[in-house]
Design a protein around this motif. Structure first.
Motif, short mmCIF file in Angstrom:
data_model
loop_
_atom_site.label_atom_id
_atom_site.label_comp_id
_atom_site.label_asym_id
_atom_site.label_seq_id
_atom_site.Cartn_x
_atom_site.Cartn_y
_atom_site.Cartn_z
N ARG A 16 -6.02 -0.05 4.45
CA ARG A 16 -7.42 -0.38 4.77
C ARG A 16 -8.17 -0.77 3.50
NH1 ARG A 16 -10.96 3.91 8.06
NH2 ARG A 16 -9.46 3.27 9.65
N THR A 17 -7.89 -0.05 2.41
CA THR A 17 -8.53 -0.37 1.13
C THR A 17 -8.15 -1.77 0.67
OG1 THR A 17 -8.62 1.95 0.43
CG2 THR A 17 -8.70 0.28 -1.30
N LEU A 18 -6.88 -2.12 0.78
CA LEU A 18 -6.43 -3.45 0.37
C LEU A 18 -7.05 -4.54 1.24
CD1 LEU A 18 -2.67 -2.81 -0.45
CD2 LEU A 18 -4.52 -3.29 -2.07
N ARG A 19 -7.18 -4.26 2.52
CA ARG A 19 -7.82 -5.25 3.40
C ARG A 19 -9.29 -5.44 3.02
NH1 ARG A 19 -4.83 -2.25 7.34
NH2 ARG A 19 -2.99 -3.42 8.06
N ASP A 23 -11.34 -8.73 1.87
CA ASP A 23 -12.56 -9.18 2.54
C ASP A 23 -13.68 -9.49 1.55
OD1 ASP A 23 -11.33 -8.94 4.98
OD2 ASP A 23 -12.17 -6.97 5.44
N ILE A 24 -13.78 -8.70 0.47
CA ILE A 24 -14.87 -8.89 -0.50
C ILE A 24 -14.43 -9.75 -1.68
CG2 ILE A 24 -15.95 -6.70 0.16
CD1 ILE A 24 -14.87 -5.46 -2.42
N ASN A 25 -13.25 -10.38 -1.55
CA ASN A 25 -12.74 -11.29 -2.59
C ASN A 25 -12.48 -10.60 -3.92
OD1 ASN A 25 -12.82 -13.65 -0.92
ND2 ASN A 25 -15.05 -13.71 -1.22
N LEU A 26 -12.16 -9.32 -3.87
CA LEU A 26 -11.83 -8.60 -5.09
C LEU A 26 -10.34 -8.71 -5.38
CD1 LEU A 26 -12.80 -6.74 -7.36
CD2 LEU A 26 -12.39 -4.79 -5.84
N LEU A 27 -9.52 -8.64 -4.35
CA LEU A 27 -8.07 -8.77 -4.51
C LEU A 27 -7.52 -9.53 -3.31
CD1 LEU A 27 -5.48 -8.06 -6.10
CD2 LEU A 27 -5.30 -6.02 -4.66
N LYS A 28 -7.25 -10.81 -3.51
CA LYS A 28 -6.71 -11.65 -2.44
C LYS A 28 -5.19 -11.66 -2.52
CE LYS A 28 -9.14 -13.91 -0.27
NZ LYS A 28 -9.89 -13.62 0.98
N PRO A 29 -4.50 -11.67 -1.39
CA PRO A 29 -3.04 -11.80 -1.43
C PRO A 29 -2.67 -13.18 -1.96
CG PRO A 29 -3.84 -12.03 0.81
CD PRO A 29 -5.02 -11.61 -0.02
N VAL A 30 -1.47 -13.29 -2.51
CA VAL A 30 -1.04 -14.58 -3.03
C VAL A 30 -0.78 -15.55 -1.89
CG1 VAL A 30 1.41 -13.96 -3.14
CG2 VAL A 30 0.49 -15.73 -4.67
N MET A 31 -0.38 -15.02 -0.74
CA MET A 31 -0.11 -15.87 0.41
C MET A 31 0.07 -14.98 1.65
SD MET A 31 3.93 -16.83 -0.21
CE MET A 31 4.09 -17.53 1.42
N ARG A 32 0.20 -15.61 2.77
CA ARG A 32 0.55 -14.92 4.01
C ARG A 32 1.86 -15.52 4.53
NH1 ARG A 32 -3.76 -12.12 7.00
NH2 ARG A 32 -5.66 -12.11 5.73
N ASN A 33 2.72 -14.67 5.08
CA ASN A 33 3.98 -15.18 5.62
C ASN A 33 3.73 -15.83 6.98
OD1 ASN A 33 3.77 -13.13 7.52
ND2 ASN A 33 5.31 -11.83 6.57
N PRO A 34 4.75 -16.46 7.56
CA PRO A 34 4.56 -17.14 8.85
C PRO A 34 3.99 -16.25 9.94
CG PRO A 34 6.64 -17.80 7.87
CD PRO A 34 6.10 -16.70 7.01
N ALA A 35 4.20 -14.94 9.83
CA ALA A 35 3.67 -14.02 10.83
C ALA A 35 2.22 -13.64 10.54
CB ALA A 35 4.54 -12.77 10.91
N TYR A 40 1.79 -9.96 -1.73
CA TYR A 40 1.21 -9.81 -3.07
C TYR A 40 2.29 -10.00 -4.13
CZ TYR A 40 -2.62 -7.67 -0.46
OH TYR A 40 -3.65 -7.42 0.41
N GLY A 41 1.97 -10.77 -5.17
CA GLY A 41 2.89 -11.02 -6.26
C GLY A 41 2.53 -10.24 -7.52
N PRO A 42 3.21 -10.53 -8.64
CA PRO A 42 2.97 -9.80 -9.90
C PRO A 42 1.52 -9.85 -10.37
CG PRO A 42 4.97 -11.09 -10.02
CD PRO A 42 4.30 -11.51 -8.75
N GLU A 43 0.87 -11.01 -10.25
CA GLU A 43 -0.51 -11.12 -10.70
C GLU A 43 -1.44 -10.21 -9.90
OE1 GLU A 43 -1.99 -15.06 -10.87
OE2 GLU A 43 -0.40 -15.80 -12.20
N GLN A 44 -1.18 -10.10 -8.61
CA GLN A 44 -2.01 -9.24 -7.77
C GLN A 44 -1.75 -7.75 -8.09
OE1 GLN A 44 -0.31 -12.04 -6.41
NE2 GLN A 44 -2.30 -13.03 -6.80
N VAL A 45 -0.51 -7.43 -8.42
CA VAL A 45 -0.19 -6.05 -8.81
C VAL A 45 -0.96 -5.68 -10.08
CG1 VAL A 45 1.64 -4.51 -9.64
CG2 VAL A 45 2.08 -6.07 -7.72
N ASP A 46 -0.96 -6.59 -11.07
CA ASP A 46 -1.70 -6.33 -12.31
C ASP A 46 -3.20 -6.22 -12.03
OD1 ASP A 46 0.65 -6.38 -13.70
OD2 ASP A 46 0.38 -8.41 -14.51
#
Length: 223
Positions: A16-19, A23-35, A40-46
């Motif tokens: 829920r925290t990650l979502r 939502d507030i553009n603080l941490l966006k996923p690098v992409m979404r899979n077909p589903a 999240y990639g290395p940059e998002q982890v950092d």
């Protein structure tokens, strides 16, 4: 790549925290899979690590976003600053632990402890907090020598001097409230508040001046 569940488990936070961060553009996923699942990639982890570091230091999310979203944000410099602040926090905790242990030994008759020593840990912690919050601004305004003298004066206060300063502070704040209600900044109550303010500043500041009266208050209010 990490799914949102994997990253949440790795960082020991909720999905829920990650979502919400998304939502507030603080941490966006690098992409979404077909589903449609977040990845999240290395940059998002950092970036998540940076967010959690700032949260641990007491920053709110809005402030964190304003810092890490800056084009000039330097992660290495930020980490060095985090390290310094954490070391200061550890030092403060160590002093408080030592103070508690010494107090316990004193209560058991194993060691003597004078009244000044009972408050040394708290005073040093407050000085460090003030330095972390206002140090750069105040030192740029007044210089290192003056600020160091003010800190030394605070640390060397006797219990009686400390109580006197706190009493002046409460009296000054009450007088300011009364003066504010009159709507007359030049009235008698306002003048009395100004006198109390001067006396209060002199409890902490090495010398009194109009400049110190106007600009040192943020550094001293938390005291």
């Amino acid at each position: 790549m990490y799914t949102i569940q994997e990253l949440a488990k790795l960082a020991d936070i909720s999905t829920r925290t990650l979502r919400y961060y998304d939502d507030i553009n603080l941490l966006k996923p690098v992409m979404r899979n077909p589903a449609g699942y977040r990845l999240y990639g290395p940059e998002q982890v950092d970036r998540l690590q940076d967010i959690l570091f700032y949260k641990e230091l007491g920053f709110d999310l809005k402030t964190i976003a304003s810092i890490i979203n800056q084009p000039t944000f330097d992660r290495q410099s930020a980490l060095l600053q985090h390290r310094e602040q954490l070391l200061q926090q550890r030092s403060s905790l160590d002093r408080l632990i030592n103070n508690v242990e010494k107090t316990l030994r004193s209560m058991k008759g194993r060691e003597t402890m004078n009244d000044k020593e009972k408050f040394e840990g708290f005073k040093k912690q407050m000085v460090e907090q003030n330095e972390a919050t206002y140090g750069v601004e105040i030192r740029e305004s007044f210089g290192d020598d003056v600020v160091n003298q003010a800190n030394e004066k605070w640390l060397n206060q006797t219990p009686e001097e400390h109580e006197h300063a706190k009493s002046l502070e409460q009296e000054m704040l009450q007088k300011l409230k009364e003066a504010f209600k009159t709507g007359n900044p030049g009235g008698l109550l306002a003048q009395e508040a100004a006198v109390l303010h001067k006396q209060w500043l002199e409890c902490y500041w090495p010398t009194y001046s109009k400049k110190s009266a106007c600009r040192s208050c943020p550094n001293l209010c938390s005291r």
